[in-house]
Design a protein around this motif. Structure first.
Motif, PDB file in Angstrom:
ATOM      1  N   LYS A   1       1.002  -0.832   0.154  1.00 39.61           N
ATOM      2  CA  LYS A   1      -0.177  -0.237  -0.104  1.00 39.61           C
ATOM      3  C   LYS A   1       0.448   1.296  -0.207  1.00 39.61           C
ATOM      4  O   LYS A   1       0.147   2.233   0.173  1.00 39.61           O
ATOM      5  CB  LYS A   1      -0.637   0.285   1.066  1.00 39.61           C
ATOM      6  N   ASP A   2       2.144   1.284   0.463  1.00 41.41           N
ATOM      7  CA  ASP A   2       2.847   2.516   0.161  1.00 41.41           C
ATOM      8  C   ASP A   2       3.263   2.361  -1.244  1.00 41.41           C
ATOM      9  O   ASP A   2       3.721   3.295  -0.785  1.00 41.41           O
ATOM     10  CB  ASP A   2       4.124   1.589   1.880  1.00 41.41           C
ATOM     11  N   MET A   3       3.222   1.219  -1.530  1.00 47.48           N
ATOM     12  CA  MET A   3       4.420   1.032  -3.318  1.00 47.48           C
ATOM     13  C   MET A   3       3.803   1.201  -3.841  1.00 47.48           C
ATOM     14  O   MET A   3       4.085   2.477  -5.360  1.00 47.48           O
ATOM     15  CB  MET A   3       5.177  -0.060  -3.605  1.00 47.48           C
ATOM     16  N   LEU A   4       2.018   1.733  -4.132  1.00 45.99           N
ATOM     17  CA  LEU A   4       1.301   1.252  -4.865  1.00 45.99           C
ATOM     18  C   LEU A   4      -0.173   2.579  -4.246  1.00 45.99           C
ATOM     19  O   LEU A   4      -0.506   2.767  -2.679  1.00 45.99           O
ATOM     20  CB  LEU A   4       0.705   0.015  -5.309  1.00 45.99           C
ATOM     21  N   PRO A   5      -0.105   3.150  -4.828  1.00 49.13           N
ATOM     22  CA  PRO A   5      -2.112   3.910  -4.445  1.00 49.13           C
ATOM     23  C   PRO A   5      -2.816   3.246  -3.563  1.00 49.13           C
ATOM     24  O   PRO A   5      -2.897   1.498  -4.498  1.00 49.13           O
ATOM     25  CB  PRO A   5      -2.607   4.173  -5.571  1.00 49.13           C
ATOM     26  N   ARG A   6      -3.398   3.653  -2.904  1.00 49.32           N
ATOM     27  CA  ARG A   6      -4.618   1.988  -1.875  1.00 49.32           C
ATOM     28  C   ARG A   6      -5.494   1.656  -2.888  1.00 49.32           C
ATOM     29  O   ARG A   6      -5.789   0.772  -2.354  1.00 49.32           O
ATOM     30  CB  ARG A   6      -5.320   3.364  -0.574  1.00 49.32           C
ATOM     31  N   SER A   7      -5.942   2.307  -3.208  1.00 49.87           N
ATOM     32  CA  SER A   7      -7.027   1.540  -3.794  1.00 49.87           C
ATOM     33  C   SER A   7      -6.573   0.768  -5.243  1.00 49.87           C
ATOM     34  O   SER A   7      -7.185  -0.407  -5.199  1.00 49.87           O
ATOM     35  CB  SER A   7      -8.260   2.701  -4.684  1.00 49.87           C
ATOM     36  N   ILE A   8      -5.431   0.615  -6.009  1.00 46.67           N
ATOM     37  CA  ILE A   8      -4.628  -0.193  -7.031  1.00 46.67           C
ATOM     38  C   ILE A   8      -4.401  -1.114  -5.854  1.00 46.67           C
ATOM     39  O   ILE A   8      -4.514  -2.463  -6.592  1.00 46.67           O
ATOM     40  CB  ILE A   8      -3.857   0.988  -7.266  1.00 46.67           C
ATOM     41  N   ALA A   9      -3.968  -1.414  -4.745  1.00 49.87           N
ATOM     42  CA  ALA A   9      -2.999  -1.840  -3.487  1.00 49.87           C
ATOM     43  C   ALA A   9      -4.155  -3.146  -2.997  1.00 49.87           C
ATOM     44  O   ALA A   9      -3.863  -4.706  -3.220  1.00 49.87           O
ATOM     45  CB  ALA A   9      -2.374  -1.789  -2.981  1.00 49.87           C
ATOM     46  N   LEU A  10      -5.453  -2.177  -2.751  1.00 49.63           N
ATOM     47  CA  LEU A  10      -6.450  -3.023  -3.022  1.00 49.63           C
ATOM     48  C   LEU A  10      -6.834  -4.166  -3.849  1.00 49.63           C
ATOM     49  O   LEU A  10      -7.194  -5.313  -4.021  1.00 49.63           O
ATOM     50  CB  LEU A  10      -7.792  -2.630  -2.229  1.00 49.63           C
ATOM     51  N   GLN A  11      -7.267  -3.562  -4.872  1.00 56.74           N
ATOM     52  CA  GLN A  11      -7.274  -4.122  -5.951  1.00 56.74           C
ATOM     53  C   GLN A  11      -6.583  -5.750  -6.453  1.00 56.74           C
ATOM     54  O   GLN A  11      -6.671  -6.879  -6.740  1.00 56.74           O
ATOM     55  CB  GLN A  11      -7.524  -3.503  -7.404  1.00 56.74           C
ATOM     56  N   LEU A  12      -4.848  -4.598  -6.176  1.00 56.60           N
ATOM     57  CA  LEU A  12      -4.628  -6.239  -6.266  1.00 56.60           C
ATOM     58  C   LEU A  12      -3.949  -8.195  -5.780  1.00 56.60           C
ATOM     59  O   LEU A  12      -3.964  -9.130  -5.968  1.00 56.60           O
ATOM     60  CB  LEU A  12      -2.759  -5.457  -6.115  1.00 56.60           C
TER      61      LEU A  12
ATOM     62  N   GLY B   1      -6.815  -9.687  -6.159  1.00 52.09           N
ATOM     63  CA  GLY B   1      -6.751 -10.720  -7.542  1.00 52.09           C
ATOM     64  C   GLY B   1      -7.232 -10.113  -8.366  1.00 52.09           C
ATOM     65  O   GLY B   1      -6.934 -10.655  -9.395  1.00 52.09           O
ATOM     66  N   GLU B   2      -7.403  -8.610  -8.704  1.00 51.15           N
ATOM     67  CA  GLU B   2      -7.793  -8.621  -9.538  1.00 51.15           C
ATOM     68  C   GLU B   2      -7.420  -7.677 -10.570  1.00 51.15           C
ATOM     69  O   GLU B   2      -6.149  -7.097 -10.779  1.00 51.15           O
ATOM     70  CB  GLU B   2      -8.842  -6.982  -9.352  1.00 51.15           C
ATOM     71  N   HIS B   3      -7.636  -7.626 -11.443  1.00 46.20           N
ATOM     72  CA  HIS B   3      -6.793  -6.797 -12.822  1.00 46.20           C
ATOM     73  C   HIS B   3      -6.256  -5.730 -12.749  1.00 46.20           C
ATOM     74  O   HIS B   3      -7.885  -5.583 -13.067  1.00 46.20           O
ATOM     75  CB  HIS B   3      -7.005  -7.773 -13.936  1.00 46.20           C
ATOM     76  N   ILE B   4      -4.871  -5.042 -12.915  1.00 48.39           N
ATOM     77  CA  ILE B   4      -5.233  -3.750 -13.162  1.00 48.39           C
ATOM     78  C   ILE B   4      -5.685  -3.316 -14.608  1.00 48.39           C
ATOM     79  O   ILE B   4      -4.010  -3.331 -15.813  1.00 48.39           O
ATOM     80  CB  ILE B   4      -4.602  -3.088 -12.599  1.00 48.39           C
TER      81      ILE B   4
ATOM     82  N   GLY C   1       4.885  -5.190 -14.078  1.00 46.61           N
ATOM     83  CA  GLY C   1       5.413  -5.815 -13.384  1.00 46.61           C
ATOM     84  C   GLY C   1       5.049  -6.664 -12.213  1.00 46.61           C
ATOM     85  O   GLY C   1       3.455  -6.280 -11.850  1.00 46.61           O
ATOM     86  N   THR C   2       5.004  -7.859 -11.903  1.00 49.40           N
ATOM     87  CA  THR C   2       4.877  -9.162 -11.212  1.00 49.40           C
ATOM     88  C   THR C   2       5.524  -9.097  -9.944  1.00 49.40           C
ATOM     89  O   THR C   2       4.688  -9.013  -8.166  1.00 49.40           O
ATOM     90  CB  THR C   2       4.085 -10.379 -11.497  1.00 49.40           C
ATOM     91  N   LYS C   3       6.569  -9.009  -9.304  1.00 53.89           N
ATOM     92  CA  LYS C   3       7.198  -9.617  -8.907  1.00 53.89           C
ATOM     93  C   LYS C   3       7.581  -7.946  -7.974  1.00 53.89           C
ATOM     94  O   LYS C   3       7.426  -8.429  -6.894  1.00 53.89           O
ATOM     95  CB  LYS C   3       9.332 -10.331  -9.068  1.00 53.89           C
ATOM     96  N   MET C   4       8.175  -6.791  -8.086  1.00 54.26           N
ATOM     97  CA  MET C   4       7.709  -5.905  -7.158  1.00 54.26           C
ATOM     98  C   MET C   4       7.111  -4.848  -8.625  1.00 54.26           C
ATOM     99  O   MET C   4       7.578  -3.834  -9.027  1.00 54.26           O
ATOM    100  CB  MET C   4       9.576  -5.656  -7.505  1.00 54.26           C
TER     101      MET C   4
END
Length: 680
Positions: A423-434, A437-440, A556-559
């Motif tokens: 959640k620090d690396m990505l916007p909170r809403s995007i992190a919750l979607q990831l 398991g949702e596709h962004i 990316g998927t790993k980081m």
């Protein structure tokens, strides 16, 4: 105390007062829910007393009342969980029930749970008027109210009696133990009146085919058993006199004690020591605890006279140090009953070896043939082998469950850390979607992008150790991060001394340009509190802003990183690289957007040449007319030192730093492009 006590207290409170009351008890006592009632766990007495104190405080009754309630409930609860038939079949009347409480305690403690707890002891006397006198001995003073609850409930539930139980006396004494030290023993005397049960003869009491008269007719002389015959029939018995001196003993004891110790007249304390009950070895104490199960330990190791076949079975096995340790390092324990003989001056100890498994039997160099055929210890040893296997499996399962619980908690903590980092690396809403398991999908946004860097950084690198450079960047970025979090914009990345952030994505806001202008002013203020180690002046940031359309998506998927693409990013980078230290340079698009939703003071710079755009009109942001520096940075203003808005201090600090830097640096380093996400 044993965990079963905690579980029965829990059941008592929940059934009578509700689940919420029990949770209040746990909060007050400091126990973690689910950890206070592990049945096979041994809790310290202090833990149990704290739990009972908490029950008393929550229910607003005395501790003595809690213990009496518990004693009454203990009988009901024990009968519910499978002990009903045992309790009802223990005795035909209340007196013999109380006489057999010691043996019941011993069975539950040592056979069922293998807990080796310090249980109480009971002795019951019947008076001429039909009432009972109950003697209660315990090493835990103050718990006699449990006995009141237990006896009343047993009389009511098992024998249909309504009794009156009164405490007639209560004394305490300090007892010196044979193993060293001393303990306090409490002796409470209860008077039990109105005991109206009918004495029922045990089944078969009159069923003998031979009466006393028949014996007289058959036997010409009275039947007598010789000492040798009795010693063979009861090979482990011990008879003592009033002075606790040996009178006679069974044959098998000679295989475990030196012959000179087993001569009549030898003080018993030279041969054995009492393990249970924990009392001094003297005639009066033994009489007081006559209903208790006695466990004694031979003081000398096995003599190995009769068991030479062990060595004959396998010379190599017998000669191993391990086998010798097992046979010579163990002291045999005996378990049995003390009985006062008709003379009232002698006590006979009828006992058997206290072994419950094959391994224990082998430790003393014994075989099952050492047990008389009528001795139930034979069956106990064989049956207990399977029980021990089951217990071991259950204990292992409990240990595995506890380990799994601990690992689950650790995993939850690590997952929370991982989620927090994401959640620090990505916007909170995007992190919750990831995380779900949702596709962004990449999206197009209208936003404002900001780049800033430290122009003096290149001159610091050759003049400072690597650790100092990292510490310096960490100090500056820590302050900048605080402003980003405070103003609720998204930090994209940092590369070397370059810092990139964006406002308006992924949640669109019309005030994106206004928010980013406030961030830029706040960062400029924060940077002045860090000193340039080369010029010894406050750091000056070079900041560039541009507003427009951008493409944003997860790469990316790993980081995974949330990356920005488009002409707007490149233009914002150009605004920063073509800017001036200590200035916030904005494109005309940011200037227009900011003035729509906010109120700022801009200073026109004119037109500058931007690669790919030609000449572009730009502005310098100087201050906000809606918010002071103190509001933007969330700092408290010193009314005796600082101005109301704070911009005067900011401008003065920048001017002084620029002036001093120009004096120290005769040549200005070439401007360089930011290392952040630029698109050409």
């Amino acid at each position: 105390m044993f965990g079963f006590i905690h579980e029965s207290i829990r059941q008592l409170v929940i059934r009578k007062f509700g689940e919420e009351t029990w949770m209040n008890v746990l909060d007050r006592s400091g126990f973690e829910n689910g950890k206070e009632n592990i049945v096979n766990h041994y809790y310290s007495d202090t833990d149990t007393y704290v739990l009972v104190d908490s029950v008393a405080l929550v229910l607003k009754i005395t501790k003595d009342q809690v213990w009496e309630l518990y004693g009454a409930f203990l009988i009901t609860y024990s009968m519910e969980i499978g002990w009903d038939e045992l309790v009802r079949s223990l005795s035909p009347n209340l007196k013999t029930f109380l006489d057999n409480l010691d043996s019941l305690h011993y069975f539950i403690d040592h056979v069922v749970y293998k807990a080796n707890l310090r249980g109480p002891s009971f002795r019951c006397e019947e008076t001429e008027d039909g009432s009972l006198i109950l003697h209660y001995f315990t090493s835990r003073p103050g718990l006699y109210h449990i006995v009141k609850g237990v006896v009343k409930e047993v009389a009511r539930k098992v024998f249909n009696l309504d009794i009156n139980l009164i405490v007639q006396g209560r004394t305490q004494r300090s007892v010196h133990m044979q193993m060293g030290g001393e303990r306090v023993e409490e002796h409470v005397i209860f008077s039990i009146k109105h005991v109206g049960e009918q004495r029922r003869e045990s089944e078969g009491s009159n069923g003998s085919l031979l009466t006393d008269a028949a014996y007289t007719e058959i036997l010409e002389d009275p039947l007598r058993v010789s000492v040798d015959d009795f010693s063979r029939a009861c090979p482990y018995h011990i008879v003592i006199d009033e002075s606790c001196r040996l009178v006679q003993c069974g044959n098998e004891l000679f295989n475990h004690c030196p012959t000179d110790l087993l001569k009549p007249g030898t003080p018993l304390h030279r041969i054995i020591e009492i393990n249970r009950p924990q009392i001094p070895l003297d005639f009066d104490n033994i009489c007081n605890f006559i209903n208790a199960v006695f466990v004694v330990q031979i003081k000398t190791p096995p003599q190995r006279k009769k068991y030479q076949e062990i060595e004959e079975e396998g010379t190599e096995r017998a000669e191993t140090p391990e086998n010798n340790d097992l046979q010579q390092g163990c002291h045999l324990k005996l378990k049995g009953q003390m009985m006062l003989l008709g003379t009232k001056k002698h006590i006979i100890y009828m006992c058997s070896p206290y072994v419950t498994s094959i391994n224990e039997l082998m430790q003393f160099g014994m075989r099952l043939t050492a047990m008389p055929l009528h001795d139930a210890t034979r069956d106990l040893i064989l049956l207990n082998q399977q029980r021990l296997s089951d217990v071991e499996v259950n204990l292992q399962l409990e240990a595995n469950n506890e380990q799994l619980e601990s690992m689950t908690k650790d995993l939850e903590i690590e997952n929370k850390k991982t989620d927090s980092i994401l959640k620090d690396m990505l916007p909170r809403s995007i992190a919750l979607q990831l995380l779900s398991g949702e596709h962004i999908e990449p999206c197009e946004y209208e936003a404002t992008v900001m780049f800033c860097d430290i122009p003096a950084f290149q001159s610091i690198i050759p003049a400072s150790p690597p650790k100092d450079i990292v510490r310096l960047l960490n100090e500056i970025f820590h302050k900048l991060d605080r402003i980003v979090v405070l103003r609720k914009v998204y930090k994209v990345e940092t590369v070397a001394d370059s810092y990139m952030t964006v406002s308006g994505i992924p949640d669109y806001t019309p005030e994106h340009a206004e928010n980013m202008c406030h961030v830029a002013l706040g960062m400029m203020w924060e940077a002045r509190s860090v000193e340039d180690p080369v010029n010894h002046t406050p750091f000056l940031l070079r900041i560039g802003l541009h507003s427009g359309t951008i493409i944003a998506g997860v790469v990316g998927t790993k980081m995974p990183r949330y990356c920005l693409f488009g002409e707007t990013v490149t233009m914002a980078s150009q605004m920063e690289s073509l800017g001036i230290p200590g200035k916030i340079q904005c494109s005309k698009w940011t200037f227009q957007k900011a003035t729509v939703t906010g109120r700022f003071e801009f200073c026109p710079r004119g037109r500058i040449c931007v690669r790919g755009r030609g000449e572009v009109e730009v502005y310098f942001l100087t201050r906000s007319l809606k918010k002071s520096i103190w509001e933007i940075t969330d700092h408290e203003r010193d009314i005796n030192v600082n101005s109301i808005e704070g911009y005067e201090e900011l401008e003065t600090a920048i001017e002084n730093a620029v002036s001093k830097t120009n004096e120290n640096e005769k040549t200005r380093p070439d401007q360089r492009a930011s290392a952040a996400c630029t698109i050409s």
